[in-house]
Every structure is written in C-alpha cells, then in structure tokens.
Design a protein around this motif. Structure first.
Motif, PDB file in Angstrom:
ATOM      1  N   ASP A  82       9.727 -15.422 -33.905  1.00  0.00           N
ATOM      2  CA  ASP A  82       9.226 -14.451 -34.874  1.00  0.00           C
ATOM      3  C   ASP A  82      10.347 -13.886 -35.732  1.00  0.00           C
ATOM      4  OD1 ASP A  82       6.570 -14.624 -33.859  1.00  0.00           O
ATOM      5  OD2 ASP A  82       7.191 -13.358 -32.173  1.00  0.00           O
ATOM      6  N   TRP A  83       9.940 -13.250 -36.831  1.00  0.00           N
ATOM      7  CA  TRP A  83      10.890 -12.551 -37.693  1.00  0.00           C
ATOM      8  C   TRP A  83      11.463 -11.358 -36.961  1.00  0.00           C
ATOM      9  CZ3 TRP A  83      11.462  -7.789 -40.223  1.00  0.00           C
ATOM     10  CH2 TRP A  83      12.330  -7.784 -41.318  1.00  0.00           C
ATOM     11  N   ILE A  84      12.777 -11.119 -37.086  1.00  0.00           N
ATOM     12  CA  ILE A  84      13.453 -10.069 -36.334  1.00  0.00           C
ATOM     13  C   ILE A  84      13.851  -8.946 -37.292  1.00  0.00           C
ATOM     14  CG2 ILE A  84      15.379  -9.532 -34.803  1.00  0.00           C
ATOM     15  CD1 ILE A  84      15.499 -12.513 -34.140  1.00  0.00           C
ATOM     16  N   PRO A  85      13.350  -7.725 -37.074  1.00  0.00           N
ATOM     17  CA  PRO A  85      13.646  -6.638 -38.008  1.00  0.00           C
ATOM     18  C   PRO A  85      15.080  -6.139 -37.949  1.00  0.00           C
ATOM     19  CG  PRO A  85      12.378  -5.821 -36.145  1.00  0.00           C
ATOM     20  CD  PRO A  85      12.424  -7.314 -35.999  1.00  0.00           C
ATOM     21  N   ASP A  86      15.788  -6.414 -36.821  1.00  0.00           N
ATOM     22  CA  ASP A  86      17.157  -5.906 -36.683  1.00  0.00           C
ATOM     23  C   ASP A  86      18.036  -6.963 -36.029  1.00  0.00           C
ATOM     24  OD1 ASP A  86      19.444  -4.457 -36.551  1.00  0.00           O
ATOM     25  OD2 ASP A  86      18.713  -2.943 -35.154  1.00  0.00           O
ATOM     26  N   LEU A  87      18.452  -7.931 -36.839  1.00  0.00           N
ATOM     27  CA  LEU A  87      19.306  -8.994 -36.312  1.00  0.00           C
ATOM     28  C   LEU A  87      20.698  -8.483 -35.966  1.00  0.00           C
ATOM     29  CD1 LEU A  87      18.542 -12.234 -38.373  1.00  0.00           C
ATOM     30  CD2 LEU A  87      18.566 -11.997 -35.898  1.00  0.00           C
ATOM     31  N   ASP A  88      21.157  -7.444 -36.657  1.00  0.00           N
ATOM     32  CA  ASP A  88      22.482  -6.894 -36.353  1.00  0.00           C
ATOM     33  C   ASP A  88      22.598  -6.520 -34.889  1.00  0.00           C
ATOM     34  OD1 ASP A  88      23.299  -7.229 -38.884  1.00  0.00           O
ATOM     35  OD2 ASP A  88      23.468  -5.122 -39.417  1.00  0.00           O
ATOM     36  N   CYS A  89      21.549  -5.925 -34.353  1.00  0.00           N
ATOM     37  CA  CYS A  89      21.549  -5.523 -32.944  1.00  0.00           C
ATOM     38  C   CYS A  89      21.714  -6.740 -32.040  1.00  0.00           C
ATOM     39  CB  CYS A  89      20.248  -4.783 -32.627  1.00  0.00           C
ATOM     40  SG  CYS A  89      20.100  -4.264 -30.904  1.00  0.00           S
ATOM     41  N   VAL A  90      21.007  -7.827 -32.379  1.00  0.00           N
ATOM     42  CA  VAL A  90      21.107  -9.054 -31.583  1.00  0.00           C
ATOM     43  C   VAL A  90      22.521  -9.610 -31.640  1.00  0.00           C
ATOM     44  CG1 VAL A  90      20.236 -11.408 -31.304  1.00  0.00           C
ATOM     45  CG2 VAL A  90      18.684  -9.564 -31.971  1.00  0.00           C
ATOM     46  N   TYR A  91      23.075  -9.697 -32.846  1.00  0.00           N
ATOM     47  CA  TYR A  91      24.423 -10.230 -33.006  1.00  0.00           C
ATOM     48  C   TYR A  91      25.447  -9.410 -32.212  1.00  0.00           C
ATOM     49  CZ  TYR A  91      22.639 -12.982 -36.945  1.00  0.00           C
ATOM     50  OH  TYR A  91      21.943 -13.863 -37.729  1.00  0.00           O
ATOM     51  N   ARG A  92      25.351  -8.105 -32.302  1.00  0.00           N
ATOM     52  CA  ARG A  92      26.351  -7.248 -31.641  1.00  0.00           C
ATOM     53  C   ARG A  92      26.238  -7.321 -30.123  1.00  0.00           C
ATOM     54  NH1 ARG A  92      29.073  -4.710 -35.401  1.00  0.00           N
ATOM     55  NH2 ARG A  92      28.114  -4.338 -37.434  1.00  0.00           N
ATOM     56  N   LEU A  93      25.022  -7.457 -29.608  1.00  0.00           N
ATOM     57  CA  LEU A  93      24.858  -7.624 -28.161  1.00  0.00           C
ATOM     58  C   LEU A  93      25.498  -8.931 -27.694  1.00  0.00           C
ATOM     59  CD1 LEU A  93      21.185  -6.381 -27.681  1.00  0.00           C
ATOM     60  CD2 LEU A  93      23.248  -5.318 -26.734  1.00  0.00           C
ATOM     61  N   ILE A  94      25.321  -9.988 -28.488  1.00  0.00           N
ATOM     62  CA  ILE A  94      25.918 -11.284 -28.133  1.00  0.00           C
ATOM     63  C   ILE A  94      27.440 -11.200 -28.186  1.00  0.00           C
ATOM     64  CG2 ILE A  94      26.180 -13.671 -28.919  1.00  0.00           C
ATOM     65  CD1 ILE A  94      23.260 -13.539 -29.840  1.00  0.00           C
ATOM     66  N   LEU A  95      27.963 -10.572 -29.222  1.00  0.00           N
ATOM     67  CA  LEU A  95      29.413 -10.481 -29.382  1.00  0.00           C
ATOM     68  C   LEU A  95      30.062  -9.643 -28.284  1.00  0.00           C
ATOM     69  CD1 LEU A  95      29.566  -9.999 -33.260  1.00  0.00           C
ATOM     70  CD2 LEU A  95      30.162 -12.059 -31.970  1.00  0.00           C
ATOM     71  N   ARG A  96      29.298  -8.783 -27.642  1.00  0.00           N
ATOM     72  CA  ARG A  96      29.843  -7.933 -26.570  1.00  0.00           C
ATOM     73  C   ARG A  96      29.930  -8.652 -25.228  1.00  0.00           C
ATOM     74  NH1 ARG A  96      26.099  -2.822 -26.701  1.00  0.00           N
ATOM     75  NH2 ARG A  96      26.989  -2.614 -24.598  1.00  0.00           N
ATOM     76  N   LEU A  97      29.330  -9.833 -25.108  1.00  0.00           N
ATOM     77  CA  LEU A  97      29.361 -10.577 -23.836  1.00  0.00           C
ATOM     78  C   LEU A  97      30.736 -11.216 -23.682  1.00  0.00           C
ATOM     79  CD1 LEU A  97      25.807 -12.172 -24.068  1.00  0.00           C
ATOM     80  CD2 LEU A  97      26.514 -10.300 -22.582  1.00  0.00           C
ATOM     81  N   SER A  98      31.562 -10.603 -22.873  1.00  0.00           N
ATOM     82  CA  SER A  98      32.989 -10.942 -22.852  1.00  0.00           C
ATOM     83  C   SER A  98      33.295 -12.319 -22.266  1.00  0.00           C
ATOM     84  CB  SER A  98      33.760  -9.863 -22.066  1.00  0.00           C
ATOM     85  OG  SER A  98      33.275  -9.775 -20.742  1.00  0.00           O
ATOM     86  N   SER A  99      32.414 -12.841 -21.409  1.00  0.00           N
ATOM     87  CA  SER A  99      32.674 -14.139 -20.773  1.00  0.00           C
ATOM     88  C   SER A  99      31.992 -15.300 -21.487  1.00  0.00           C
ATOM     89  CB  SER A  99      32.213 -14.112 -19.302  1.00  0.00           C
ATOM     90  OG  SER A  99      32.922 -13.148 -18.574  1.00  0.00           O
ATOM     91  N   LEU A 100      31.267 -14.996 -22.549  1.00  0.00           N
ATOM     92  CA  LEU A 100      30.471 -16.010 -23.219  1.00  0.00           C
ATOM     93  C   LEU A 100      31.362 -17.045 -23.911  1.00  0.00           C
ATOM     94  CD1 LEU A 100      27.435 -16.479 -23.562  1.00  0.00           C
ATOM     95  CD2 LEU A 100      27.583 -15.346 -25.778  1.00  0.00           C
ATOM     96  N   LYS A 101      31.122 -18.331 -23.593  1.00  0.00           N
ATOM     97  CA  LYS A 101      31.878 -19.433 -24.197  1.00  0.00           C
ATOM     98  C   LYS A 101      31.001 -20.302 -25.099  1.00  0.00           C
ATOM     99  CE  LYS A 101      35.640 -18.454 -21.881  1.00  0.00           C
ATOM    100  NZ  LYS A 101      36.830 -17.900 -22.556  1.00  0.00           N
ATOM    101  N   TYR A 102      29.741 -20.506 -24.675  1.00  0.00           N
ATOM    102  CA  TYR A 102      28.820 -21.369 -25.428  1.00  0.00           C
ATOM    103  C   TYR A 102      27.598 -20.556 -25.847  1.00  0.00           C
ATOM    104  CZ  TYR A 102      25.227 -24.781 -26.506  1.00  0.00           C
ATOM    105  OH  TYR A 102      24.228 -25.482 -27.135  1.00  0.00           O
ATOM    106  N   THR A 103      27.230 -20.645 -27.135  1.00  0.00           N
ATOM    107  CA  THR A 103      26.063 -19.933 -27.643  1.00  0.00           C
ATOM    108  C   THR A 103      25.284 -20.827 -28.599  1.00  0.00           C
ATOM    109  OG1 THR A 103      27.244 -17.821 -27.543  1.00  0.00           O
ATOM    110  CG2 THR A 103      25.232 -17.880 -28.847  1.00  0.00           C
TER     111      THR A 103
END
Length: 333
Positions: free
Chosen positions: A12-33
């Motif tokens: 679906d269309w997401i009204p606040d993609l910034d929130c999604v992006y920032r949550l992903i960027l905060r995952l400190s161990s994330l290597k693959y997305t």
C-alpha cells in the motif's frame, strides 16, 4: 539489535516513508536490506552531507525493488557509507530534485540497475555514484537512446576509472519500419569499436515478435546474466550478431513453440526452466531440442505455461528430469 538481514514489502501507499527509512537506518547490525514499496509513499529524507554529524547505517547490500522515489534513493545512499552493492529496479528512474551527492561510499563497487526511463535521467543518477564502480549491470526496456555506444564510452572513460565489467541488456520495440530497424543496427554496430573489444566486452542480439517486432541486445562472454529468455526468432532473422555461445544462466525461459528448434546456445549450468507455449503443440520444439541445449537431468524446477494442456509433452519432459522437485502449471483449460 542483532538483526542483520531485512526484506520489507509494503503493498500500500505509505503516508510517512521517512519514519520507515529512519527506523531501518537505526538498525545497527543490519548488513542486507531489500525494500519493495509497490505504491510508493510520501517522504522528504534530506541528503546527509559529508561533514554532517549523526548516525549512519552499516548496510552493505541494498536492493530496491518496485517503486522507491528517486530523491529518496539518493538520500538513502548518503546514509550508507559502507555500502558495497546496490541493486535498483525502478520502472521510471531518476528525475533528480536533490543536489548532487557530496559523499558516496568508496566501497560501492557493484551496481545492478533496471529502468525504462530515458538515458538522460538515468545518466544523471549514475554519475552520482559511479566513480568507484568495478561492476555495472544495466537492464533497460524502452527507447533506443540507451544504445548510444559513444555516450557509454565517454562516461566510462571519464567517470568510471575502476570499471572492470560492464554488462548491458536492452529490450527495444522496433516496429515495422525498415528505416527504424536500420537505425537500430547502426547503433549496435558501434559496440564493436576497439574500446569494447580491448576490454573483451562483447554483445549479441536477437529479433523476436511480441506485440510487434522487438529486439533484445545483451552482453555475452565470460560473464552472463543469471536469467536468459529465449524467444521465437523471426523466420528471416539471419543477423550475424545473433548469439551462438555458451551461456552460464541458471534460469532459462523459452517463449514460443519453435524457440528452441534452431538455437545453438548451450546452458550447462541451468537448473530452472520455464516454458511458455501456445496452440496444440503441432509445431512444438522437440524434447531433443531441449536436451541439446540444457542438461535436463540437473533441472530442479520447471514452469509449464500453455494455452492448452499438453500433458503428453509434459510427461515426456518429466520422465527425463528426475531431479525436479518443483513444478508450476498454468493453462487456459
């Protein structure tokens, strides 16, 4: 906190993609997305400058599937200073509103891009990220401007000093105008210039019919696409640039009853086969044609798509593919 791999699909269309992006960027161990936003959303993520303080991501492998806004992609790249590989599959690509990136990961060496957009927009994006590239793969469906060999040569010589491998695939509508087809052949002939030969970057093409006359132009040689689509050629297609080499693709799609009949390409590594056929099978390529191209005993998956159920041909094929563990069937009957 220990999550190292994330695949996110949002239908679906997401009204606040910034929130999604920032949550992903905060995952400190994330290597693959892998991100797939099928209808996009509203975002205004700002590009991070080289001197800006604040958190950055440890993501090394980023795949953008379906729709992500072009400016969002540029902004995301500014927060991934450790990025090594980028794959992006956007139908309409780059109409940049954001300024040019002041910082791109020096580790970004592999890029795989799919687009239907004009070369101008696509080039704008590529020039933002290309300096450290060693491997560039481009798949394009649309206008012929992507087949400008001189433009590619100039971009590579001036902006990609470390590039070792260049792979291009272009699927183009030629129409029924002979002059248009002649122009197409004039364009692709320029990919035989010394610049390409010296780097051992070789190309071939094939003509086929699908809602009119089309042509697919693609890289050949030691490095091949993982997926190869073999289509039924025109009866009068005697172009010397047709492919007749060894192909290392693992997934082979055959479209058309006679597509395999005159094919001289070998697929020694193929493990998956998709067959799209039509009619009653009267002019179907024989099992012998398939076995000449593909080691049938090593196939593990078959997709069988037919307007009419061809049970006899299917059973014959399954008898020669003892290692198939996955079978997909689709028929109009």
């Amino acid at each position: 906190p220990c999550l190292h791999s994330l695949s996110l699909t949002v239908p679906d269309w997401i009204p606040d993609l910034d929130c999604v992006y920032r949550l992903i960027l905060r995952l400190s161990s994330l290597k693959y997305t892998k991100l797939s936003f099928e209808r996009g959303g509203k975002a205004s993520l700002a590009i991070r400058t080289a001197n800006e303080q604040g958190p950055t991501s440890n993501i090394e492998y980023l795949t953008i599937d379906k729709f992500v806004h072009e400016d969002d992609l540029i902004a995301l790249l500014s927060y991934t200073p450790k990025l090594r590989r980028l794959s992006c599959f956007n139908d309409l690509f780059i109409r940049l509103k954001q300024p040019k990136l002041s910082f791109v990961s020096p580790r970004l060496t592999h890029v795989n891009l799919y687009t239907t957009d004009e070369f101008d927009y696509f080039e704008t994006f590529l020039l933002n990220i290309c300096f450290h590239l060693q491997v560039l793969r481009v798949s394009h469906h649309g206008m012929m401007d992507i087949l400008d060999a001189n433009r590619w040569q100039q971009m590579i010589e001036n902006s990609m000093p470390h590039l070792k491998r260049f792979e291009l695939l272009s699927d183009t509508d030629l129409g029924d105008d002979d002059s248009y087809q002649d122009y197409y052949h004039t364009l692709i002939e320029k990919f035989t210039a010394p610049f390409w030969i010296e780097r051992q970057w070789f190309f071939a093409h094939q003509h086929y019919r699908k809602f009119g006359v089309r042509a697919i132009f693609y890289s050949i040689g030691s490095c091949r696409w993982n997926h190869y689509a073999l289509r039924e050629l025109q009866d009068d297609d005697v172009c010397p640039r047709n492919d007749n080499h060894l192909n290392l693709a693992r997934v082979v799609t055959i479209e058309g009853n006679r597509a395999a009949a005159h094919c001289s390409i070998k697929f020694p590594r193929a493990t998956e086969l998709d067959l799209t056929l039509c009619g009653d099978g009267e002019h179907l390529s024989s099992i012998a044609d398939l076995s000449r191209m593909i080691p049938l005993e090593q196939l593990t998956r078959i997709g069988f798509y037919w307007e009419h159920v061809g049970i006899t041909h299917l059973l014959e094929l399954l008898h020669l593919t003892p290692n198939v563990h996955s079978l997909s069937l689709l028929s109009d009957q």
